[in-house]
Design a protein around this motif. Sequence first.
Motif, PDB file in Angstrom:
ATOM      1  N   THR A   7       1.629   6.175  -2.589  1.00 49.77           N
ATOM      2  CA  THR A   7       1.751   5.137  -1.586  1.00 49.77           C
ATOM      3  C   THR A   7       0.776   4.004  -1.784  1.00 49.77           C
ATOM      4  O   THR A   7       1.114   2.856  -1.618  1.00 49.77           O
ATOM      5  N   GLY A   8      -0.453   4.371  -2.125  1.00 50.47           N
ATOM      6  CA  GLY A   8      -1.474   3.341  -2.158  1.00 50.47           C
ATOM      7  C   GLY A   8      -1.330   2.394  -3.326  1.00 50.47           C
ATOM      8  O   GLY A   8      -1.670   1.226  -3.225  1.00 50.47           O
ATOM      9  N   PRO A  44       1.370   1.389  -5.922  1.00 54.24           N
ATOM     10  CA  PRO A  44       2.676   1.461  -6.561  1.00 54.24           C
ATOM     11  C   PRO A  44       2.689   0.813  -7.936  1.00 54.24           C
ATOM     12  O   PRO A  44       3.606   1.004  -8.695  1.00 54.24           O
ATOM     13  N   ARG A  99       2.643 -10.250  -8.262  1.00 59.13           N
ATOM     14  CA  ARG A  99       1.704  -9.941  -7.206  1.00 59.13           C
ATOM     15  C   ARG A  99       0.760 -11.111  -6.934  1.00 59.13           C
ATOM     16  O   ARG A  99      -0.415 -10.939  -6.749  1.00 59.13           O
ATOM     17  N   ARG A 150       8.151 -16.698  -0.809  1.00 60.79           N
ATOM     18  CA  ARG A 150       7.837 -16.238  -2.155  1.00 60.79           C
ATOM     19  C   ARG A 150       9.110 -16.271  -2.989  1.00 60.79           C
ATOM     20  O   ARG A 150      10.176 -16.654  -2.505  1.00 60.79           O
ATOM     21  N   ASP A 174      11.146 -13.017  -1.455  1.00 60.60           N
ATOM     22  CA  ASP A 174      11.193 -12.651  -0.042  1.00 60.60           C
ATOM     23  C   ASP A 174      10.400 -13.640   0.803  1.00 60.60           C
ATOM     24  O   ASP A 174       9.621 -14.442   0.294  1.00 60.60           O
ATOM     25  N   VAL A 226       8.310  -8.728   6.238  1.00 60.61           N
ATOM     26  CA  VAL A 226       8.794  -9.137   4.921  1.00 60.61           C
ATOM     27  C   VAL A 226      10.306  -8.969   4.908  1.00 60.61           C
ATOM     28  O   VAL A 226      10.804  -7.891   5.212  1.00 60.61           O
ATOM     29  N   GLU A 236      -0.785  -2.947   1.396  1.00 64.02           N
ATOM     30  CA  GLU A 236      -0.246  -2.756   0.047  1.00 64.02           C
ATOM     31  C   GLU A 236       1.173  -2.192   0.112  1.00 64.02           C
ATOM     32  O   GLU A 236       2.079  -2.625  -0.604  1.00 64.02           O
ATOM     33  N   LEU A 242       3.287  -2.544   2.500  1.00 66.27           N
ATOM     34  CA  LEU A 242       4.212  -3.583   2.967  1.00 66.27           C
ATOM     35  C   LEU A 242       4.753  -4.382   1.790  1.00 66.27           C
ATOM     36  O   LEU A 242       5.956  -4.571   1.641  1.00 66.27           O
ATOM     37  N   ARG A 243       3.845  -4.829   0.940  1.00 64.43           N
ATOM     38  CA  ARG A 243       4.261  -5.627  -0.219  1.00 64.43           C
ATOM     39  C   ARG A 243       5.121  -4.806  -1.168  1.00 64.43           C
ATOM     40  O   ARG A 243       6.181  -5.218  -1.587  1.00 64.43           O
ATOM     41  N   SER A 244       4.619  -3.608  -1.498  1.00 61.59           N
ATOM     42  CA  SER A 244       5.313  -2.855  -2.539  1.00 61.59           C
ATOM     43  C   SER A 244       6.658  -2.348  -2.033  1.00 61.59           C
ATOM     44  O   SER A 244       7.615  -2.252  -2.790  1.00 61.59           O
TER      45      SER A 244
END
Lengths: 188, 519
Positions: free
Chosen positions: A3-4, A6, A34, A107, A110, A124, B496, B498-500
């Motif tokens: 999760t942290g 990706p 990114r 962006r 999105d 988002v 993080e 949210l973005r990914s």
Amino acid sequence: METGSPDDTGTAGAARATRAAGAADRAEPAVPVRDEPVWTGLPPGLLHMRRLLLVVWLGLLTLAAGVLPALFLDPAWAALALLPLALMAWGWVMLGRNWRSWRYAERADDLLISRGVLWREETVVPYGRMQLVEVTSGPVERHFGLASVQLHTAAAATDATIPGLDPAEAERLRDRLTELGEARSAGL
Amino acid sequence: MTGPGAGEDTTGRADGTRTSGPPSPGAIDDAPLHMPNPHPAEPPNRTPGPTARTVESPEPDDTTTTGTGTWPRTGTGTGTGTDASPPVDDLVERRLHPVTPLRRAWAPVAVIVGWAVHDPDQAQRQLTRLTTTHLMIGLAVLIPAAALYGFLTWWFTHYAVTDTELRIRTGLLFRRTAHIRLERIQAIDVTQPLLARVAGVAKLKLDVIGTGKKDELAFLGADEASALRAELLARAAGFAPETAHEVGEAPARQLLRVPPGVLAVSLLLTGATWGTLLAAAVVPTLLWLATHNLWTVLATALPLVGAAGARSAGRFVGEYDWTVAESPDGLRIDHGLLDRAHETVPPGRVQTVRLVEPLLWRRRRWVRVELDVAGSSNSVLLPVAPRDVAEAVVARVLPGVVVPTGPELSRPPRRAARCRPLWWRGHGLAVTDAVFAARYGLLRRSLALVPHAKVQSVRLTQGPWRRALRLADVHVDTGANKTVTARLRDAEEAAELLRSQAERSRTGRRDAPPDRWMT
């Protein structure tokens, strides 16, 4: 746990690879995705309108609270008028903070909307998921030359509204979002 | 899990996906959904056969072998070439089954009976004043009027299937025409209420986002309903229009059948039943101590016991003989003791899957599986199943998804306990390459899975208290108007995520199968 981070997991890496393959024909430069989003704030028109409305309504209330009890009861009751006055001062500051907290970023793929001071919320919406884009403008908003853009996806919970835009900007945003949405359209 | 009568090899298959034994999972995964030609012996370009409606074929074994020779569906490209018949342009409008006008016949009777029960004295007085002539005149006017109304509504209701749409035209004074696009269907339900089963008719409902009660076809003949369902699915799947009405039902393979005993035990073990029974035991006792009046005690105890019984019995009757099968047209769910329902969910329509695990089921490792399909009100996939079997079924419903188990779900940071004491331990989150999985609940655990391709938008929210603790919630919105939330995540992790997640949602769509699933 993936999760942290990706970026360095195999899955996201693979997704990135396919993405890179798919994005090769797109005209974008090969910058990493990114990147930090370029945030746009709201024009000051919305703040002016809200503050004016606040002053008008609370001003009337102050007047009523100051005059009516003083007429019918005792002049000391006119102190009640301080309450809406304090509320007005507090609201003035709050509206300013709230207005400053609103921002959005377009962006490549999105739209980001961020808002809220105490209750923060960040949304988002990938362009491909947009079902319709709506530009609305009520009578008061029109008087102040404002319009809001609202995005709808298939999920009703998606709450993506950008209020208080300049009408020209709102229309530009609408056209751009529609265009991008068509290009990246995906079903349910 | 399967009952004595259920097909033996189906459990083997369901388990096979888990145990990665000799029948390797890959081989099974390839079998049904993406192979265009399940029967390789069949020539792909066949001429349109005379007996196309396999549903009417006298095959006694219904679930597994519905499709016969005509099944191997050829895509639009291959099927059209050999067909000599020109594309049919004339629209065949069809009417509903002739018993349809009778479906509301009970309503006036019910109104009169209800009035008589509600006010017996008045009814008695009116009845004595009623002479035979009055009665005759009333009946002579009412019955033809009602019959005429029923007949006219039936007469003016038509439906037709075009290449891309189902059209329903209805209305006597106010005309209403609904055109339902077939590639947008999310599910098709054929239901048979008890009386309809007696009459041999069925209701057909096409679930598209935005359809309502008005858009169901009630009633059709039972055979006609299955044939129409097969045709609609064939057209929606992308078959050539000329052959669509003769490809017939797709062959279904049973995955699971819930035995009645297991269902009954599972319903007894739900908290709601016990809660109501407990209330039925405690409240009357207290009342008896307070009032010593037998009637008040009975008046409260009976409804409470009745409610507990009625709910469990209602669920038992509705979920009796729950059968889940798999076919190239997607998932088939059949259930019901008195009212039978047959649901079909085409591939790629499932938006969310939830595995719910009540406290009392945990020792037996049973779970209930729910699913969300946009525009559909059906939500249960499996009323009760052992966890392994349920996970295997979920793997069939969402291809390539492995249900994350306990240790794979990351808990919120320890400081979340100050935000939600005790219950913070129930929350968990796992993101795999296929799904976003979030769990909540301490006693009754619920694990929701959202395929990345189904995510419509991602939101991060953070109230003042969470902000002070550097926590945040991440919401994932799906098209079925369900939101799955990963609560109490670390703020940086959430940002993080949210973005990914937005990125994954966007790219996940690339691998998704097309809306017309056989093309």
